[in-house]
Structures are given as structure tokens and as C-alpha cells.
Design an enzyme around this catalytic site. Structure first.
Site, PDB file in Angstrom:
ATOM      1  N   HIS A  54     -47.274 -11.749  36.624  1.00  0.00           N
ATOM      2  CA  HIS A  54     -46.943 -12.804  35.662  1.00  0.00           C
ATOM      3  C   HIS A  54     -47.366 -14.157  36.232  1.00  0.00           C
ATOM      4  CE1 HIS A  54     -44.324  -9.461  34.508  1.00  0.00           C
ATOM      5  NE2 HIS A  54     -44.294  -9.988  33.291  1.00  0.00           N
ATOM      6  N   GLU A 430     -17.340  -9.691  26.983  1.00  0.00           N
ATOM      7  CA  GLU A 430     -17.403  -8.588  27.945  1.00  0.00           C
ATOM      8  C   GLU A 430     -18.694  -8.585  28.751  1.00  0.00           C
ATOM      9  OE1 GLU A 430     -14.714  -7.472  24.563  1.00  0.00           O
ATOM     10  OE2 GLU A 430     -16.784  -8.191  24.700  1.00  0.00           O
ATOM     11  N   HIS A 494     -12.837   2.125  18.269  1.00  0.00           N
ATOM     12  CA  HIS A 494     -12.252   1.871  19.579  1.00  0.00           C
ATOM     13  C   HIS A 494     -12.072   3.143  20.411  1.00  0.00           C
ATOM     14  CE1 HIS A 494     -11.578  -2.002  17.857  1.00  0.00           C
ATOM     15  NE2 HIS A 494     -10.746  -2.431  18.784  1.00  0.00           N
TER      16      HIS A 494
END
Length: 705
Positions: A54, A430, A494
Site C-alpha cells: 500500500h 459492545e 437474545h
């Protein structure tokens, strides 16, 4: 708009804050220019050598690199692990420039933590931003706990380089919000603003006002218009950022990807070598010999070499400071020294409660985890514990805790704190929770042990960062509650079914699913001993039977163990976590109604079991006994084929029912399990165990679409 636009060279300020000179002399400007040209040609050569890499972004960022490593960063080349060094994170990690075919290369495809000078492994974009927030948090916390007037033991900066793509990743924004909220003024993000990603110009998918977004998140914003050549303005912006008193700083540096090449400013400059012809033209354009490759003159080496002496001076001054600190604050010095060495501040093995202190009545294993973790957190200064907005559900808050929070904040709910705090409110983030925790753990291995917590299902949000922690060998503990269909009324959204298979398959992760309080204690023993491995402790919402006669913390640390033995058994039942109760009840029902003897094995952790000797594994599973093994677990069965001939498991998503009703709805009842196991035993008695080879059986007769 207070953007940092420079119209004239500013005073470059060296690391100790003193002015070096009123402006850079002509001679130094000349060597900066020569170094820029040399570095850019070197990058082109390196990528051309391996026909990949790169080059474009690395060439565009060369001036930023000089500003940082020559003028602004505190570091010691002689000791890359010098404790109070500034941390640098290359979040746009693919812009490292090139790759090598050598497996021991110090320049792999992306920056990797094993290499001296690399603080965290990056590559998945946005992760490095969150890691940098964790590194800056660590500095704030340690400084607040141990620094005293005249003794700035921990006061380093964290510098994070990002590109356009990092700002598009959700985890980066989650982390940016938290850094602004916490006012981490020791954190600087340097934005390589070349307006290019792989597909083309950034405006094909992104036209927001980045500076306005950063200000809205609580950051100071500076801007450098010529990031390709104006090293002086970059240095001034970086030093301005170092002096920030209240906010983290975002420096928007405009650059040109692939500067000097024929594809400059184009997406084609991003991820491929330029080719022999263009590399030669780049060298001509920059005034270097196109016939020579990999040329770095002594003039350039000498320009940077003074960093060695400067770094040694930093080390010596810090050691003197630490020695003087030991005289003034001997107790804090002893504790701090332990943490610098990566050691716990107390004997954790003596803090985890013994079996006799646990309840004998049904108890949710999430509560069992609190019984283990809360005394650890209250007594060990290394632990930083947090939750994704689920304090009352995960049982990780200990009496007398102080929250990690920006000092002086007065919240509406009255929950406040300061930087000494070790309980972290991550909010509903999270992914950032796990990714920032990687930074906390990477600050200095063992100095901080992050413990995160949420519902197990939401660790699917966190999975990319959990994986990066495992890849880097960073010790963390993830408390994953509500881990089965027994979660109940919250329903299939859940109720995790397939997620355990992901974490059991993920390298260098301990996924541990304890069946009761004693096994939960064993999970913490295993997690604390796994100093180069993250651990997920999978826990129930619902109350679980306690088995003090049979459960064993030592057995958990071996991955699996004989829970209930039976001489001349006809079948081995493998019980796991919350479903152990069905294995035990099925054993009793098989004896009472089918005249079948069953032995029970508890199997909380596959990876720990794989670390045991073959002799131990044969003893536990009795491979050569000629009897079948049946695993009982309310998850997808994937992975258990290695250990059993059959399984009573889940093949669909869960359902919105109370926990006990959900188990019954999906067939998890000894009255349903036992006849199916009896049929299997009858088949083996008739045809032998070989009749099952290669035919893993799904014994659950109940299937819901």
C-alpha cells in the site's frame, strides 16, 4: 471556525516543552525536504520489490511521520518498552506500505504487536481508534492513581493515525464518543485526509462534515492544509494537541495519496505497486537517481539518530523519578512496580471463594460470577471492570466501587466518578467495549486486566474485537450472561444458538461454560492463569442446580472431567453449562425406567481439554469403552462431533417463552431425552459402536421451523 490553518512556519517545540529555536533554520528545512523525498522513494521501492503493498497512503503521510518521530513523540529506540513512552497506533494499518514473503519479517502485511515499536495489531479499520482510546484511558487511570505532586510517573500521550475509511467504521465512532465524553486530553487522532478509499473518492459514500462531527463528540479540531510538505505546521498542531487541558484533539491533515506518482490522488495509488516505469519517474521527480534502489543516505540516518540519545535521557530521568518516588511513597511504589512488571497486586487465588462459601440452593451462574469477581475487583488494583449498560443484570459491580469517569461530571442520575475509578460504564457499545479493552490490556501486559460484561448474544457485536484480542495474546475476561434459551421471555433475539460455535472455533480463546458456582470459580482460575489468552465465561440468567458433591474447579481447568462415574456404564452423557441438569436427570431416568447405566462428564471448555494428555482424555471420555457418548446442550451441535457420537441439541432459533417453558418446547426434558438415548444404546448393543462411526446422530425429535 477555530481550525488550525497555518500561513507561516511556527515554532517547533521539542518534547520537554522548551522552545528549540524561533523557527527551523534553512539547513534543517533542507534535510526535512531531502528526507521526505528519500522516504517516498524508499516506499515505492519496497512495494515494487514485492509487487504489492500500500504505497500511496504511506507516501502521503511521510511528513506526518517526520513530525511525530523526529519532533513530537517521547520514545526510546534503545528500549521500545520504556514504560512512560508515548504510544503510537497506526489504525489505517494497511498503510504500513509493503509485505514480505519471509515468515519472520519485521514488516508483515499489517502492523503486528509482536514487533518492537508496534503497540497493537491493526488492519481491520477502526479497531486502532478504539485501541488508542484504551491506551489513553490506561494513562489517565494510572496517572490518577500513582502520580503525586512533583512525580508525574505516567503522563504519556497516545497518537493515533487514521484514514478516511477508519472514520466510516462504527467501532471508531463508538470509541470517539467515549473519548470525548471522558475528556481524554492525552489522546490525539491524526486524520490522513486524502479523500480516497479502495472504490474511489470518499464522496461516493460519505459527504458529512467530519470536523463538525468531531466537535459534537467533544473533541478539539485542528486543521493542516498542506500535510504533504508543511512539517512545521504539523509539528505545531501536534504540540498544540499535547498542551490540551480538557479535550482529546483531532488533527485534520490534508494529504495526497501516492504523491509523486502518475496515479497521485487516485484510488489506484492505494493498494498496488506502481510498476518499474513509474517508480523510476517518481525518483526523477524527487531528484534521486532512478538507477538506484533502497537508498537511505547517512545524512537521513543522522537526521533521525539523535532520537537515540534523547530516548536514553528520558529513560534515565524516569528511573531517577521512580527512585525518588520510592522514598516518598514506598507503599504506592511497591504496588506500582508490581504493575509495571505485569504482576497482580495480590494473590488472586486466595481471593476466589472456596466451595463451602457458595450457595447450595439453585443459583444463576451470573450471580455465581459476581461472588467470584466482586471480591477480586475490590482487592486487586489491576482489574478494570465494565458493562455495556447492564450493571443490574451482570452482577459485576462491587461494594465501594468508583466509576472511571471524567472528574467533575455531575450526572442526572447521580452516578459519578473520576479517573481513579475501575468500574466502566461503556454505554450500549459492545464493539467498542471489547476493542477499547484491547488497548487497556496492551498498554503494558498485566498492568491492567480488563473485564467486560454483557448478554452473551451481544458478544456477536463484539466478536471482531474479541478476535483481535485473541490474535494479539491479550488477557481479558468477558462475562457473557443470559447464555441460553433459558434466558426466556427476551426471546430468540437474545437466545444464543450458534454463537458458542464461533468462539469455540476461534483460536486462542477460552470459551468456558460452567454448570454451577464451583465450576464458575474454576472458570475464573482458568481465566486468571491464561495470561496470553482472552476468556469468555458463559453464564445463565436462570437459577441452576448446585452440585457441590460433584462439581470441581480443578476439573474445569482441565476442560472436562468425570462428574458422575458409573461402573459398567452403557452410555456417557456429556453435560455442559446450564444444561447439566438435564444430563443428571436423564441419568436417573435411564436407570429407573430403562435399566441403563449412565456416567456423566462435565465439559465446560473444549480448548482446555485439548491441552490435556491423551491419557487423561481417554480416561474422561473412555474412547475405547465401546459405549456411545451423547452431548446435551441447547446450542448448535457443531464441534461436538469430535467428542461424541450423538447430541441432543438445537437446530433452530429460540422462542419467546419463559425459560423453563422454552426448554420444554424444544425437548429439553429428561422424559424426552431418555427414550432417545435408550434407543441409541439399544442400537449399539445390537450392532456395536462401529455402527455409529461417521454418523453423528441428532437425537432431538422436536424440531420447530
Amino acid at each position: 471556525m477555530p481550525e488550525y490553518k497555518r500561513t507561516a512556519p511556527q515554532t517547533p517545540v521539542v518534547r520537554d516543552g522548551s522552545e528549540r529555536q524561533t523557527s527551523l533554520p534553512t539547513q534543517e528545512r533542507e534535510i526535512i525536504d531531502y528526507s521526505l523525498r528519500t522516504i517516498r522513494c524508499l516506499i515505492a521501492d519496497l512495494c515494487e520489490q514485492h509487487k504489492g503493498g500500500h504505497p500511496g497512503g504511506a507516501m502521503g503521510m511521510a511528513a506526518i511521520g517526520i513530525a511525530l518521530w523526529k519532533y513530537c513523540m517521547n520514545y526510546s529506540p534503545s528500549d521500545p518498552q520504556y514504560f512512560n513512552r508515548d504510544r503510537f497506533v497506526l489504525s489505517n494499518g494497511q498503510l504500513k506500505s509493503y509485505h514480505s514473503t519471509r515468515p519472520d519479517s519485521t514488516c508483515p502485511g499489517h502492523p503486528e504487536i509482536e514487533i518492537d515499536g508496534v503497540e497493537v495489531t491493526t488492519g481491520p479499520l477502526g479497531q486502532g481508534v478504539a485501541n488508542a482510546v484504551g491506551l489513553a484511558m490506561a494513562t489517565k487511570h494510572l496517572g490518577s492513581v500513582y502520580n503525586k505532586p512533583g512525580f508525574p510517573l505516567v503522563n504519556n500521550m497516545t497518537w493515533c493515525m487514521i484514514g478516511d475509511a477508519c472514520l466510516q467504521e462504527g467501532v471508531a465512532l463508538e470509541a470517539i464518543q467515549l473519548a470525548g465524553h471522558w475528556q481524554l486530553n492525552n489522546l490525539v487522532i491524526i486524520y490522513d485526509n486524502n479523500q480516497i478509499t479502495c472504490d474511489g473518492s470518499v464522496d461516493i459514500c460519505n459527504t458529512e462534515d467530519v470536523n463538525a462531527k468531531m466537535r459534537a463528540c467533544g473533541w478539539d479540531v485542528l486543521q493542516v492544509e498542506d500535510g504533504c510538505y508543511d512539517v512545521e505546521s504539523i509539528v505545531s498542531a501536534l504540540n498544540h494537541a499535547r498542551s490540551s487541558k480538557e479535550k482529546p484533539t483531532f488533527i485534520n491533515v490534508k494529504t495526497i495519496i501516492g504523491i509523486g506518482s502518475k496515479v497521485a490522488g487516485d484510488a489506484k495509488a492505494h493498494g498496488t505497486a506502481f510498476g518499474t516505469e513509474d517508480v523510476a519517474n517518481i525518483k526523477i521527480k524527487f531528484g534521486l537517481n532512478p538507477e538506484e534502489s533502497f537508498i537511505v543516505s547517512d545524512k537521513v540516518y543522522n537526521f533521525f539518530r539523535e532520537a537515540v540519545g534523547r530516548g536514553k535521557t528520558l529513560e534515565v530521568k524516569w528511573r531517577y523519578l521512580l527512585d525518588a518516588y520510592s522514598q516518598e511513597y514506598p507503599d504506592l511504589h511497591r504496588e506500582f512496580t508490581l504493575r509495571v512488571k505485569g504482576k497482580m497486586t495480590g494473590d488472586w487465588s486466595e481471593i476466589i471463594p472456596p466451595k463451602e462459601h457458595f450457595p447450595t440452593t439453585p443459583t444463576a451462574s451470573r450471580k455465581s460470577a459476581g461472588l467470584c469477581c466482586n471480591p477480586l475487583a475490590s482487592k486487586l488494583q489491576n482489574l478494570m471492570v465494565g458493562t455495556a449498560d447492564l450493571t443490574t443484570s451482570v452482577n459485576m459491580a462491587w461494594e465501594g466501587k468508583i466509576d472511571f469517569q471524567r472528574p467533575g461530571l455531575q450526572t442526572e442520575c447521580g452516578i459519578n466518578g473520576d479517573y481513579t475509578g475501575r468500574y466502566i460504564h461503556w454505554g450500549v457499545r459492545e464493539h467498542a467495549m471489547a476493542a477499547i479493552s484491547n488497548g487497556l490490556a496492551a498498554f503494558n501486559k498485566g498492568t491492567i486486566l480488563p473485564i467486560t460484561s454483557s448478554f452473551f448474544m451481544f458478544y456477536i457485536y463484539a466478536a471482531p474485537a474479541v478476535r483481535m484480542g485473541a490474535l494479539q495474546g491479550l488477557q481479558q475476561i468477558h462475562i457473557a450472561t443470559h447464555d441460553s434459551i433459558g434466558t426466556g421471555e427476551d426471546g430468540p433475539t437474545h437466545q444464543p444458538i450458534a454463537l458458542p460455535a464461533l468462539y469455540r472455533a476461534m483460536p486462542n480463546i477460552l470459551y468456558i461454560r460452567p454448570c454451577d458456582s464451583e465450576e464458575t470459580a474454576g472458570a475464573f482460575f482458568a481465566a486468571f492463569r491464561a495470561t496470553s489468552t482472552p476468556t469468555i465465561i458463559s453464564l445463565s440468567r436462570q437459577n441452576l442446580e448446585q452440585y457441590p458433591k460433584y462439581s470441581s474447579r480443578d476439573g474445569v481447568q482441565r476442560g472436562a472431567y468425570t462428574f458422575l462415574e458409573e461402573s459398567q456404564a452403557d452410555v456417557t452423557l456429556i453435560g455442559v453449562g446450564a444444561e447439566m441438569v438435564f444430563a443428571v436427570r436423564t441419568r436417573d431416568t435411564l436407570r429407573e425406567h430403562f435399566n441403563i447405566k449412565a456416567r456423566v462428564v462435565s465439559f465446560p471448555c473444549q480448548r482446555l481439554f485439548e491441552q490435556q494428555s491423551i491419557e487423561y482424555k481417554r480416561q474422561v471420555l473412555q474412547y475405547q469403552s465401546g459405549i456411545p457418548r451423547v452431548v446435551i446442550e441447547a446450542y448448535a451441535v457443531n464441534g461436538w462431533e469430535r467428542y461424541a457420537e450423538a447430541g441432543f441439541s438445537m437446530s433452530t432459533f429460540g422462542h419467546s417463552l419463559p425459560g423453563a417453558a422454552a426448554y420444554k418446547y424444544f425437548g429439553f426434558n429428561e422424559q424426552i431425552i431418555s427414550p432417545e438415548v435408550a434407543k441409541l444404546v439399544g442400537e449399539v448393543r445390537k450392532h456395536g459402536i462401529e455402527s455409529l462411526r461417521g454418523e453423528f446422530r441428532d437425537l432431538n425429535p422436536i424440531h420447530h421451523l
